[in-house]
Write an enzyme that holds these catalytic residues in place. Structure first.
Site: not given
Lengths: 230, 210
Positions: B40-41
């Site tokens: 996600e990052n």
């Protein structure tokens, strides 16, 4: 023509932040968190702040310094799982916490930076994150109105900047930084290196200097930027 | 269980592995297996996890582990990362669970009064990945079933879970509720039924053992 020089003293830039301000802070974990700007804000002492950040770092690191110093009233975030101190402050009512789905926090900030009032999405419908949000129907399907987020200030960490404030990030230190750099009235950048105009290739710029107000060079990095030993 | 779950990943998939048990799944795939891992990052093409002395301070996954890149990796911002998730670019996500319902509802982010760290990217992964499978212990620490008729905890997403991997069994969520797919070696049918908090359909055909 020559592009303006936005270099300035870090303390002087941060001193513009007044009590009650809303401040976006880049970073996801350590990467991209502007550790030096956070310390400058602690030293400056502005209080009653609303902070917008993906996470609250870990106890004794990054954003936690602002929580420890009691300068924060409200935190808009996605996840506090690595900071038990932040969770204690929330549970005891000393800070108000608004949780967002991570991608919706990103999208609300993106909308704020793009001059859009809100975005529509079906994320979180049927969960408690939808509570209190306006619902509109598009193509027969319900969507939540996710209002845009803007801030008075954004604190940004970049790998490289030029003197005009064009920015480049590295690896997973990019995260929320380019979004927040577009969504605040005053954008303050700490960069690991500040180069002369022209040294940053135009094609390698992630954030145009048009969005940036103040640029400051970090010099030697503190140990807070280092690999976390767990 | 984790080795069995790793067979869920097909060649060519884009996959997000949730924090905890799911991240271990990748250790069971061959090093040259053609798959793209997303975090996600802001990274597609996650490489092996690195020890602190080899780690890059700017390169972590969404759980905070120091990871690496592979040839062909790409970095991007958080809005782009979730654009991938919401627009259906993830073929598969593997998530943990506190509770699953027999309709495929998932609760995995909050236990009111005990555990409320925030949802992170969990809602978007559960709601928008093309296929959501859960890796979890069959029961909680007190021995209560995690597979229930209805979730009692705050939901992450409704009707999202397709398949559940536990140390006892592989169970599908079907329009008729839970259906046993495979059973772990040495576990009896009665034990699986006892540990499952809702009716379990047993197929007439031979049940594979894993």
């Amino acid at each position: 023509m020559k592009l303006p020089d936005k270099r300035c003293d870090m303390a002087a830039a941060v001193a513009r932040i007044k009590d009650g301000a809303t401040v976006m802070v880049g970073g996801f974990g350590v990467p991209g968190t502007p550790m030096a700007l956070i310390h400058a804000l602690v030293d400056h002492g502005a209080r009653d702040l609303t902070l917008i950040k993906n996470d609250a770092n870990e106890p004794g690191m990054g954003l936690d310094h602002l929580l420890q110093s009691g300068q924060v009233t409200r935190l808009i975030t996605t996840h506090l799982g690595l900071n038990s101190h932040a969770i204690d402050l929330m549970n005891s009512g000393r800070i108000k916490v608004e949780f967002n789905a991570q991608g919706m926090l990103a999208e609300r900030i993106r909308a704020g930076g793009a001059g859009i009032g809100a975005v529509l999405s079906d994320i979180g419908i049927g969960t408690e994150l939808a509570e209190g949000k306006q619902v509109v129907e598009v193509d027969g399907k319900p969507h939540l109105v996710e209002t845009a987020l803007r801030a008075d200030f954004a604190l940004i960490h970049a790998d490289r900047a030029d003197t005009f404030g064009n920015l480049a990030y590295v690896a997973t230190a990019r995260n929320f930084n380019p979004l927040m750099a577009m969504a605040a009235t005053h954008v303050i950048v700490e960069a690991e290196t500040v180069t002369p105009l022209g040294a940053l290739d135009a094609d390698a710029v992630h954030t145009s200097g048009v969005f940036v107000d103040h640029v400051t060079e970090l010099g030697a990095l503190s140990k807070e930027y280092a690999v976390v030993q767990r | 269980m984790i080795a069995r779950a790793s067979r869920e990943i097909a060649s060519g998939m884009v996959v997000n592995l949730g924090i905890g048990l799911p991240t271990k799944v990748i250790d069971h795939l061959p090093a040259d297996f053609p798959v793209c891992l997303h975090t996600e990052n802001g990274l597609t093409g996650i490489g092996p996890t690195l020890p602190p002395d080899q780690a890059d301070r700017n390169l972590i996954d969404a759980g905070g582990a120091y990871v690496s890149t592979v040839p062909g990796s790409a970095f991007f911002d958080s809005a782009t990362s979730f654009a991938m998730v919401r627009s259906g670019r993830l073929d598969l996500t593997m998530l943990g669970a506190f509770e699953v319902s027999s309709q495929g509802d998932l609760a995995n982010w909050k236990i009111p009064g005990k555990f409320s760290p925030g949802v992170g990217g969990g809602i978007e992964l559960a709601q928008k990945a093309r296929r959501v499978v859960v890796l979890t212990t069959h029961t909680d620490r007190a021995g209560n079933p995690k597979l229930k008729d209805e979730c009692t905890l705050p939901l992450t997403a409704r009707g999202c879970v397709s398949r559940i991997f536990t140390e006892m069994a592989v169970i599908d969520v079907t329009p008729k509720g839970y259906a046993l797919v495979e059973i772990a070696e040495g576990i009896s049918l009665a034990e699986v039924r006892e540990a499952t908090g809702a009716p379990l359909t047993i197929p007439d055909t031979t049940r594979p053992v894993f």
